[in-house]
Write a protein that holds these residues in place. Structure first.
Motif, mmCIF file in Angstrom:
data_model
loop_
_atom_site.group_PDB
_atom_site.id
_atom_site.type_symbol
_atom_site.label_atom_id
_atom_site.label_comp_id
_atom_site.label_asym_id
_atom_site.label_seq_id
_atom_site.Cartn_x
_atom_site.Cartn_y
_atom_site.Cartn_z
ATOM 1 N N VAL A 1 25.489 58.132 27.357
ATOM 2 C CA VAL A 1 25.922 57.821 26.456
ATOM 3 C C VAL A 1 27.577 57.898 26.373
ATOM 4 C CG1 VAL A 1 26.292 57.962 23.661
ATOM 5 C CG2 VAL A 1 23.905 57.990 24.728
ATOM 6 N N ALA A 2 27.986 59.195 26.947
ATOM 7 C CA ALA A 2 29.369 59.366 26.932
ATOM 8 C C ALA A 2 29.979 58.408 27.909
ATOM 9 C CB ALA A 2 29.542 60.904 27.409
ATOM 10 N N ALA A 3 29.336 58.002 29.037
ATOM 11 C CA ALA A 3 30.053 57.199 29.904
ATOM 12 C C ALA A 3 30.056 55.799 29.397
ATOM 13 C CB ALA A 3 29.062 56.996 31.285
ATOM 14 N N VAL A 4 29.036 55.399 28.603
ATOM 15 C CA VAL A 4 29.286 53.944 28.050
ATOM 16 C C VAL A 4 30.225 54.078 26.974
ATOM 17 C CG1 VAL A 4 28.080 52.269 26.654
ATOM 18 C CG2 VAL A 4 26.731 53.449 28.709
ATOM 19 N N LEU A 5 30.412 55.132 26.164
ATOM 20 C CA LEU A 5 31.343 54.947 25.198
ATOM 21 C C LEU A 5 32.715 54.853 25.656
ATOM 22 C CD1 LEU A 5 29.595 57.282 22.362
ATOM 23 C CD2 LEU A 5 29.766 54.893 22.432
ATOM 24 N N GLY A 6 32.825 55.756 26.680
ATOM 25 C CA GLY A 6 34.030 56.064 27.259
ATOM 26 C C GLY A 6 34.530 54.577 28.029
ATOM 27 N N ALA A 7 33.669 53.919 28.605
ATOM 28 C CA ALA A 7 33.804 52.560 29.385
ATOM 29 C C ALA A 7 34.305 51.595 28.081
ATOM 30 C CB ALA A 7 32.603 52.319 29.928
#
Length: 206
Positions: A7-13
Motif C-alpha cells: 500500500v505504501a509503495a502504491v501511495l508513494g507512486a
C-alpha cells in the motif's frame, strides 16, 4: 507487513507521478539523485536514472524548463510539450516505485502513473491562461514557483510519508479541477463579450 509495504509503495507512486504532473523533470532528478546517494534503491531496471549522463541531462532540461515556465507565452509552449512529457515521466516514476517490491504489473503501473501525471498537467495547462489573462502575466512566475515547490514537496513526501503524499495529490486534483472550471467559465465569458461587442472596422474616407 507485506500488505502495508504494498500500500505504501502504491501511495508513494501516486505521489511521485502527481509531482511529475506539476513538474515533469524535478521528481526524476530527485529520485535519481536519491538512488545515486544511496537513500533509496531503484534496482537494476531503473538504475539508469541515477547514472551521470541521466542526471546531467535531466538537470539541464529541468533548469531550462524552470526558467521558461515563468515567461508568459513561452510557458504555453512548454505546457503543450508537457502534455506528452508529463505522462511519460509519471509512468516511469510510478513503475519505478512500485517495481521495488513488484506490487503491480508494469503495464498497470505505467497507465496509472501516466493518467495521474497527465491529469494534473492538463489541469494546470487549462488554468494557466486564466492566470495570465487575469493578472496580465504577472501571476505566472508566482504560480509556476508554487507548482515547482509543491512538486518538490510531493516528491519528498512520496519517498518519506507516502500516505500524506497521496492526500496532497487528492487536494491538488480538487484545486486544479476548480481552477480549470473557473478558467473555462472565464474563457467562455470573454468569448461571449467579444461576440457581443465586435470591433467595428474603421470607415473609409469619402
Amino acid at each position: 507487513m507485506e500488505i502495508t509495504a504494498a500500500v505504501a509503495a502504491v501511495l508513494g507512486a501516486f505521489g511521485l507521478s502527481g509531482a511529475a504532473g506539476l513538474n515533469a523533470w524535478l521528481p526524476l532528478l530527485v529520485v535519481g539523485a536519491a538512488d545515486r546517494f544511496g537513500w533509496i534503491d531503484l534496482g537494476s531496471s531503473y538504475g539508469w536514472l541515477s547514472s551521470t549522463p541521466a542526471l546531467i541531462g535531466i538537470g539541464v532540461v529541468f533548469l531550462l524548463d524552470l526558467v521558461g515556465d515563468k515567461i508568459p507565452a513561452l510557458d504555453s509552449v512548454l505546457h503543450t510539450i508537457g502534455l506528452f512529457v508529463a505522462p511519460v515521466s509519471g509512468a516511469i516514476l510510478f513503475t519505478a516505485d512500485t517495481s521495488l517490491s513488484s506490487h503491480l504489473p508494469p503495464a498497470v503501473a505505467a497507465i496509472l502513473g501516466a493518467v495521474t501525471a497527465g491529469s494534473i498537467h492538463a489541469g494546470r495547462t487549462v488554468a494557466r491562461p486564466f492566470v495570465t489573462g487575469t493578472t496580465a502575466g504577472v501571476g505566472n512566475p508566482v504560480v509556476s514557483t508554487a507548482e515547482d515547490g509543491t512538486s518538490l514537496a510531493l516528491t519528498i513526501l512520496a519517498l518519506a510519508v507516502p500516505v500524506l503524499a497521496f492526500v496532497v495529490i487528492l487536494i491538488v486534483l480538487i484545486a486544479l479541477g476548480w481552477l480549470a472550471f473557473r478558467a473555462t467559465r472565464w474563457l467562455r465569458s470573454k468569448h461571449d463579450r467579444q461576440e457581443r461587442n465586435p470591433t467595428r472596422p474603421a470607415r473609409r474616407s469619402q
